[in-house]
Every structure is written in structure tokens, then in C-alpha cells.
Design an enzyme around this catalytic site. Structure first.
Site, PDB file in Angstrom:
ATOM      1  N   GLY A  14      34.939   6.429  22.013  1.00  0.00           N
ATOM      2  CA  GLY A  14      36.095   7.124  22.578  1.00  0.00           C
ATOM      3  C   GLY A  14      36.889   7.979  21.617  1.00  0.00           C
ATOM      4  N   PRO A  69      30.467   5.429  18.824  1.00  0.00           N
ATOM      5  CA  PRO A  69      30.843   6.839  18.948  1.00  0.00           C
ATOM      6  C   PRO A  69      29.751   7.668  19.634  1.00  0.00           C
ATOM      7  CG  PRO A  69      30.123   6.353  16.711  1.00  0.00           C
ATOM      8  CD  PRO A  69      30.151   5.040  17.438  1.00  0.00           C
ATOM      9  N   ARG A 104      30.701  11.214  21.693  1.00  0.00           N
ATOM     10  CA  ARG A 104      31.219  12.579  21.583  1.00  0.00           C
ATOM     11  C   ARG A 104      31.475  12.978  20.132  1.00  0.00           C
ATOM     12  NH1 ARG A 104      34.414  14.604  25.773  1.00  0.00           N
ATOM     13  NH2 ARG A 104      34.828  12.455  26.397  1.00  0.00           N
ATOM     14  N   ARG A 112      31.766  20.215  32.967  1.00  0.00           N
ATOM     15  CA  ARG A 112      32.985  19.524  32.536  1.00  0.00           C
ATOM     16  C   ARG A 112      34.268  20.231  32.974  1.00  0.00           C
ATOM     17  NH1 ARG A 112      34.443  18.539  27.953  1.00  0.00           N
ATOM     18  NH2 ARG A 112      35.227  16.429  28.282  1.00  0.00           N
ATOM     19  N   TYR A 117      36.562  17.938  35.089  1.00  0.00           N
ATOM     20  CA  TYR A 117      37.759  17.426  34.388  1.00  0.00           C
ATOM     21  C   TYR A 117      38.747  18.523  33.983  1.00  0.00           C
ATOM     22  CZ  TYR A 117      33.945  14.147  33.118  1.00  0.00           C
ATOM     23  OH  TYR A 117      32.852  13.327  33.104  1.00  0.00           O
ATOM     24  N   CYS A 128      26.442  29.192  43.338  1.00  0.00           N
ATOM     25  CA  CYS A 128      27.111  29.519  44.594  1.00  0.00           C
ATOM     26  C   CYS A 128      28.190  28.498  44.879  1.00  0.00           C
ATOM     27  CB  CYS A 128      26.102  29.536  45.729  1.00  0.00           C
ATOM     28  SG  CYS A 128      25.242  31.078  45.749  1.00  0.00           S
ATOM     29  N   GLU A 129      29.274  28.603  44.158  1.00  0.00           N
ATOM     30  CA  GLU A 129      30.335  27.605  44.212  1.00  0.00           C
ATOM     31  C   GLU A 129      31.548  28.251  43.534  1.00  0.00           C
ATOM     32  OE1 GLU A 129      29.238  24.099  44.840  1.00  0.00           O
ATOM     33  OE2 GLU A 129      31.266  23.320  44.630  1.00  0.00           O
ATOM     34  N   TYR A 156      28.051  15.594  26.346  1.00  0.00           N
ATOM     35  CA  TYR A 156      28.262  15.579  27.792  1.00  0.00           C
ATOM     36  C   TYR A 156      28.089  16.952  28.452  1.00  0.00           C
ATOM     37  CZ  TYR A 156      30.158  11.049  26.475  1.00  0.00           C
ATOM     38  OH  TYR A 156      30.303   9.790  25.952  1.00  0.00           O
TER      39      TYR A 156
END
Ligand code: LLP
Length: 432
Positions: A249, A292, A294, A331, A335, A362-363, A391
């Protein structure tokens, strides 16, 4: 100047990563492409390994949380650096074992491991299974009994700590699908059951309080909560658990303005607390794991794209469309994650152009960043999104049947493919 030491600008005014010219990389490997600097990854691995040696007499193991980026080459690098591995699925385990990653240095996580995943974990002899719930505990004991084996486990505990991060990535609270709560009594019940299970060897406990955390206080607090619970276990059952896994984290820089603590400071602070508090409680100082993910790969990676259409809607905004998007980096849509974006072939120019960088799916929500400052761009320019090592590839999809980009590994200016880009043939490979 940028979010990572491995990013720079060369004499041509091009962005570089690990000494390689990103404009040349885009030409050679095409776009989109993930690019990672191997030395930066290794530097981060070493920082964590060394911090356990320096602060905790080496009485621990740093596991790379492979969910951040899992491919064979990452497993090879991490293995070479002497780290262990945290895997959360049969697929991650398979990837690790396919490069002969030592099974005893693998911890198998997950809140709903399937029966076949548990069998796979037992058969491969993974070092620890991190047991999340009673169903899993009972199933694992049964599988181990059938195979006449004893499986070493840690129990995943919810320390109930608010680590001030995005709601979606907070996992240490009571309302979480992960692990056993202490307050409700389910954690101590799980300990009792584990101790009574003949084919289970309860080595210790695990917790993980969230992701992209900048402050060190929540980690210290989590360590204390876990030690308090270890004392409770000792008092109620007589068992003194010898291992404590404190999860991952640790936050990284996504924006130049972010200021995470150096990774080494984490073990410096947490070691002190664990040693002192274990002493205070009359407990043996436990073997520590940290996980760990990220922080190993995040800032070591970038994604390169080619600019297509540039669409200015007067008095509204300018959309700069790229040849990738939510398929290779979900991401922002998930988020609203922050990123810095640089025009790789105009990197030494002022970033004075406010643009919304849009993907090709298409979004409407397929954006990488809204109203962010980049250099004034035009079609065919190369854009680099920074800090995409974690990620991104691991969360990529084939939405709209767009092939996943390759992973290019650079070291000292030299580049090689670590993962091939998908082809249209790959897209239909399993179609019948
Ligand atoms: N250990 C456990 C048990 C975890 O659940 C995680 C991450 C880690 C270690 C590694 O955490 P890290 O050091 O990478 O923060 N997809 C989200 C992040 C989800 C993290 C899930 N668990 C994102 O893109 O931000």
C-alpha cells in the site's frame, strides 16, 4: 523534474525513460506501448529488501504483490532480487512457477480462491496460503488431508483502519470483503479453528490496510492492532504466532506535487514500533512480511500513445484522442486517478495547452485525464502518460476487441520486448 528519476529529456527535446528515447521506442515498437525501466524496478526492489536487512535484522521477507504487474519477466526480476511473491490467482501462480519462482517464497492470497486454485497451491507447495474465510479454511484442511500434507497459513485479519485513501481501494475496514474482523469475535474463532485443524499449520496473521497511502501512521497503527490481537491469541489459546504480514500500500508519485515518503522510511518506522510494542506485550518479535506492489513498478513505467484527432469544442474543452484508452488504462474511469501527461516529441516545450485526453473506446467515460496541461499537440504526436507501471497492464481488457499493447523493458538506453503486443489472431484465439 518528473514523477520518477528514470524519466528525463534528451538533447533532441524528446522524453526518455531509462536512457531510451521514447519517440524512437514508439517508432520501433508501435503505440500504444507500455515501457518500463528495469533499473528503476530493481532499485525499488532493493530498497525494500535492504530496509528489512537494515532495520529488522533481515528477519522478514519483502513480497512483490504481483497483481500490480504480472508477467514472466517481472517474476524473473523479482526472483533475481531475492524477493518473494504475493499471488492472488492460479494465473499469477502459474506465471511465477513458469519461471521457476521458488514456491516456498510465494504467498497465495484472495477472498474467494476456487477449489482448483487451492489444490494448485497445495500441489505446488506455496510457502503460505493467506486464508480469508472459514469455508476456505475447511476446504484447505480437507485438501491437505487428502494429500497427506500440512499447509502453512496466515489468517487475513481486518485491523479496521481508515487509511485515508480512495473508497474503492480501502480494504482494512470492518465493511470489507477481505478477512476476519477482530471486533466481532470471528478472528479469534478462525484462529481456534485453524489451530484445531490437523492439516493446517497456523504460522501467523496478515493484514493490508489499503493502497496508495502516503502517511506512515496508519501502518504503525495496523502493526499495533495486529500485535494486540497476537497477544489475545496467546492469552486465549496459548499459541504464540511467529509471523506477521503487514501487506502493501505504499504510495507513489503520480503528480510532481505528490510527496510520498521514501520507501525505506516505512520499515524504519514500522520495525521500531513492532520491536518495541512486541517487547511491551511480552511477545516474541515476529518474522515480518511486507507486500509492495505499486511502489515497485508504478513510477518505473509509462505508456506511449499516438495522437489522432484533436477536437476543440468552443467554450467547452479540447479532446485529444489517442490510440489506446480505458482498455489499457482503466484507472481514470474507475478511480478518477491522476496522471501527468507529456508530449514525448515536444517534451522541452511549455505545457500550456489544456486538454482532455480521450481513449478510442465507444464509451464517453473513456478518458485518461480531463482538462490537464500538456504541450500543444497535433495529430501524430506521441503522448506519454507517466507512472503507469502498476495496475495498468494488469487491469487491461480487450473491450471493443482492442488488442492489449506490448510491454517494452528498457535498461541503460537499450530496449527489448518483455510481453508481445496482442494481435487480432490473439483476439479470436478462443472463439469457436
Ligand atoms: N497485499 C494485498 C493483500 C493487497 O490486496 C494489495 C493490493 C497489495 C498487497 C499491494 O498493494 P500496493 O503496494 O500495490 O498498493 N487497482 C487499484 C489497486 C488495488 C490494490 C489491491 N490490493 C489501483 O489501480 O489503484
Amino acid at each position: 523534474m518528473y514523477v520518477s528519476d528514470c524519466i528525463d529529456i534528451n538533447a533532441k527535446g524528446h522524453l526518455t525513460i531509462g536512457g531510451a528515447d521514447t519517440v524512437e521506442l514508439a517508432e520501433k515498437f508501435g503505440t500504444p506501448a507500455y515501457v518500463l525501466d528495469e533499473d528503476e524496478i530493481r532499485k525499488n526492489c532493493r530498497a525494500f529488501v535492504k530496509s528489512i536487512d537494515d532495520n529488522y535484522n533481515g528477519n522478514g521477507l519483502a513480497l512483490y504483490a504481483s497483481k500490480a504487474l504480472c508477467c514472466k519477466e517481472m517474476c524473473r526480476i523479482v526472483k533475481d532480487e531475492g524477493m518473494g511473491l504475493d499471488v492472488v490467482s492460479g494465473g499469477e501462480l502459474f506465471t511465477a512457477l513458469s519461471v521457476d519462482f521458488p514456491a516456498e517464497k510465494i504467498c497465495f492470497h484472495g477472498n474467494n480462491k476456487t477449489y482448483s486454485e487451492l489444490v494448485y497451491a497445495v500441489d505446488s507447495g506455496v510457502g503460505r496460503v493467506i486464508v480469508d474465510n472459514i469455508t476456505e479454511l475447511e476446504t484447505l484442511n480437507k485438501i491437505a488431508a487428502e494429500k497427506n500434507k500440512k499447509v502453512r497459513i496466515l489468517l487475513r485479519i481486518k485491523p479496521g483502519i481508515d487509511a485515508h485513501t480512495h473508497d474503492f481501494i480501502k480494504t482494512g475496514q470492518i465493511d470489507s470483503k477481505f478477512g476476519f474482523a477482530i471486533e466481532t469475535g470471528e478472528a479469534i474463532e478462525a484462529v481456534r479453528l485453524a489451530l484445531a485443524s490437523s492439516n493446517i499449520d497456523l504460522s501467523g496473521l496478515h493484514c493490508h490496510i489499503g493502497s496508495q497511502i502516503f502517511e506512515l501512521d496508519p501502518f504503525e497503527l495496523a502493526a499495533k492492532v495486529m500485535l494486540d490481537f497476537m497477544l489475545l491469541v496467546k492469552n486465549k489459546t496459548g499459541a504464540e504466532l511467529s509471523e506477521l504480514n503487514l501487506g502493501g500500500g505504499f504510495g507513489i508519485k503520480y503528480l510532481s506535487s505528490d510527496s510520498p515518503r521514501p520507501f525505506t522510511e516505512y520499515m524504519e518506522r514500522v520495525s521500531k514500533v513492532v520491536k518495541a510494542y512486541a517487547g511491551e506485550l511480552g511477545l516474541k518479535v515476529p518474522f515480518i512480511y511486507i507486500e509492495p506492489g505499486r511502489s515497485i513498478v508504478g513510477a518505473a513505467g509509462i505508456t506511449l500513445y499516438t495522437v489522432g484527432a484533436v477536437k476543440t469544442i468552443p467554450n467547452v474543452r479540447t479532446y485529444v484522442s489517442i490510440d489506446g484508452g480505458m482498455g489499457d488504462n482503466p484507472r481514470y474511469i474507475l478511480y478518477q486517478a491522476d496522471y501527468e501527461i507529456v508530449c514525448a516529441n515536444k517534451a522541452n516545450r511549455e505545457r500550456d495547452f489544456v486538454a482532455t485526453v480521450a481513449g478510442k473506446c465507444c464509451e464517453s467515460g473513456d478518458l485518461i485525464q480531463e482538462n490537464t496541461k500538456i504541450q500543444r499537440v497535433q495529430p501524430c504526436d506521441i503522448l506519454a502518460v507517466l507512472s503507469t507501471g502498476a495496475y495498468n497492464y494488469s487491469m487491461a481488457s480487450n473491450y471493443n476487441r482492442i488488442p492489449r499493447p506490448p510491454i517494452v523493458m528498457v535498461q541503460n538506453g537499450k530496449a527489448r520486448l518483455a510481453v508481445k503486443g496482442e494481435t487480432y489472431e490473439d483476439i479470436v484465439r478462443n472463439d469457436i
